[in-house]
Each structure stands twice: as structure tokens, then as C-alpha cells.
Design a protein around this motif. Structure first.
Motif, mmCIF file in Angstrom:
data_model
loop_
_atom_site.group_PDB
_atom_site.id
_atom_site.type_symbol
_atom_site.label_atom_id
_atom_site.label_comp_id
_atom_site.label_asym_id
_atom_site.label_seq_id
_atom_site.Cartn_x
_atom_site.Cartn_y
_atom_site.Cartn_z
ATOM 1 N N ILE A 100 -6.443 16.134 -14.956
ATOM 2 C CA ILE A 100 -5.103 15.977 -14.397
ATOM 3 C C ILE A 100 -4.889 14.494 -14.099
ATOM 4 O O ILE A 100 -5.684 13.887 -13.379
ATOM 5 C CB ILE A 100 -4.946 16.795 -13.104
ATOM 6 N N PRO A 101 -3.846 13.896 -14.661
ATOM 7 C CA PRO A 101 -3.584 12.483 -14.388
ATOM 8 C C PRO A 101 -3.303 12.245 -12.899
ATOM 9 O O PRO A 101 -2.635 13.051 -12.258
ATOM 10 C CB PRO A 101 -2.346 12.166 -15.216
ATOM 11 N N MET A 102 -3.824 11.177 -12.376
ATOM 12 C CA MET A 102 -3.599 10.827 -10.976
ATOM 13 C C MET A 102 -2.626 9.668 -10.884
ATOM 14 O O MET A 102 -2.708 8.723 -11.648
ATOM 15 C CB MET A 102 -4.919 10.407 -10.315
ATOM 16 N N SER A 103 -1.744 9.758 -9.927
ATOM 17 C CA SER A 103 -0.821 8.653 -9.708
ATOM 18 C C SER A 103 -1.540 7.535 -8.961
ATOM 19 O O SER A 103 -2.548 7.758 -8.288
ATOM 20 C CB SER A 103 0.385 9.122 -8.888
ATOM 21 N N LEU A 114 -4.563 7.510 -5.895
ATOM 22 C CA LEU A 114 -5.787 6.721 -6.017
ATOM 23 C C LEU A 114 -5.909 5.700 -4.890
ATOM 24 O O LEU A 114 -7.011 5.412 -4.427
ATOM 25 C CB LEU A 114 -5.839 6.036 -7.370
ATOM 26 N N GLU A 115 -4.789 5.172 -4.437
ATOM 27 C CA GLU A 115 -4.825 4.246 -3.302
ATOM 28 C C GLU A 115 -5.307 4.956 -2.045
ATOM 29 O O GLU A 115 -6.093 4.398 -1.273
ATOM 30 C CB GLU A 115 -3.444 3.642 -3.073
ATOM 31 N N ILE A 116 -4.868 6.183 -1.847
ATOM 32 C CA ILE A 116 -5.341 6.962 -0.693
ATOM 33 C C ILE A 116 -6.844 7.190 -0.797
ATOM 34 O O ILE A 116 -7.587 7.006 0.164
ATOM 35 C CB ILE A 116 -4.576 8.299 -0.589
ATOM 36 N N GLY A 117 -7.289 7.593 -1.992
ATOM 37 C CA GLY A 117 -8.716 7.826 -2.201
ATOM 38 C C GLY A 117 -9.544 6.571 -1.994
ATOM 39 O O GLY A 117 -10.613 6.620 -1.381
ATOM 40 N N SER A 118 -9.045 5.448 -2.478
ATOM 41 C CA SER A 118 -9.803 4.206 -2.320
ATOM 42 C C SER A 118 -9.883 3.797 -0.849
ATOM 43 O O SER A 118 -10.863 3.188 -0.429
ATOM 44 C CB SER A 118 -9.209 3.088 -3.168
ATOM 45 N N PHE A 119 -8.879 4.149 -0.066
ATOM 46 C CA PHE A 119 -8.937 3.873 1.372
ATOM 47 C C PHE A 119 -10.093 4.643 2.010
ATOM 48 O O PHE A 119 -10.861 4.106 2.792
ATOM 49 C CB PHE A 119 -7.615 4.255 2.050
ATOM 50 N N GLU A 139 -8.011 -1.800 -6.930
ATOM 51 C CA GLU A 139 -8.207 -2.411 -8.248
ATOM 52 C C GLU A 139 -9.504 -1.937 -8.898
ATOM 53 O O GLU A 139 -9.570 -1.726 -10.102
ATOM 54 C CB GLU A 139 -8.228 -3.929 -8.128
ATOM 55 N N LEU A 140 -10.547 -1.733 -8.093
ATOM 56 C CA LEU A 140 -11.822 -1.277 -8.631
ATOM 57 C C LEU A 140 -11.731 0.153 -9.148
ATOM 58 O O LEU A 140 -12.480 0.546 -10.041
ATOM 59 C CB LEU A 140 -12.921 -1.391 -7.576
ATOM 60 N N VAL A 141 -10.831 0.936 -8.587
ATOM 61 C CA VAL A 141 -10.644 2.319 -9.020
ATOM 62 C C VAL A 141 -9.731 2.372 -10.238
ATOM 63 O O VAL A 141 -9.950 3.156 -11.168
ATOM 64 C CB VAL A 141 -10.055 3.171 -7.867
ATOM 65 N N LEU A 142 -8.701 1.542 -10.263
ATOM 66 C CA LEU A 142 -7.679 1.623 -11.310
ATOM 67 C C LEU A 142 -8.042 0.909 -12.610
ATOM 68 O O LEU A 142 -7.579 1.300 -13.672
ATOM 69 C CB LEU A 142 -6.357 1.051 -10.787
ATOM 70 N N LYS A 143 -8.846 -0.115 -12.542
ATOM 71 C CA LYS A 143 -9.139 -0.897 -13.740
ATOM 72 C C LYS A 143 -10.521 -0.579 -14.285
ATOM 73 O O LYS A 143 -11.461 -0.382 -13.539
ATOM 74 C CB LYS A 143 -9.032 -2.388 -13.436
#
Length: 68
Positions: free
Chosen positions: A14-17, A21-26, A33-37
Motif C-alpha cells: 500500500i503506497p504511503m503518503s 511517513l513523517e509521523i512514522g519518522s517522528f 529524508e532518511l525514510v523517503l529517499k
């Protein structure tokens, strides 16, 4: 993620917005950036200094994790 889904036998992802991902990285206390790239890295320095990995590739590592 594709290889992980294949290892556990899950047919699709399932694609994540970016917002989720920002919530998860918090919560894991890292930069978004480490999660998205993606990063394509090579262990050249480790291998040049004699380090030996226990598993040849990520497929073997997943297989080992799932057998335990």
C-alpha cells in the motif's frame, strides 16, 4: 519493501503518503529524508578490510529472520 513482501508472502503493498511517513519518522526519531529517499550503498570499505557478512544478500537475511 518488495523483497520483504515477497519473503512473507504478501502479494501487494500500500503506497504511503509523505505525511504518514513523517509521523512514522517522528516516532522512530529519525529524519524524514532518511525514510523517503533511497540510498544505493556499497560495503567496499568493509570488504576491503576483511569484514565478512553472515548473509550474502537481503533474501537470505529475510529467510533467516522468518525461520526463527
Amino acid at each position: 519493501m518488495k523483497k520483504l513482501r515477497k519473503s512473507v508472502g504478501f502479494p501487494f503493498g500500500i503506497p504511503m503518503s509523505a505525511f504518514l511517513l513523517e509521523i512514522g519518522s517522528f516516532f522512530i526519531r529519525t529524519e524524514t529524508e532518511l525514510v523517503l529517499k533511497s540510498r544505493n550503498v556499497s560495503p567496499k570499505r568493509l570488504l576491503d578490510n576483511g569484514f565478512q557478512f553472515k548473509f550474502r544478500d537481503i533474501d537470505e537475511a529475510f529467510k533467516n529472520l522468518l525461520n526463527k
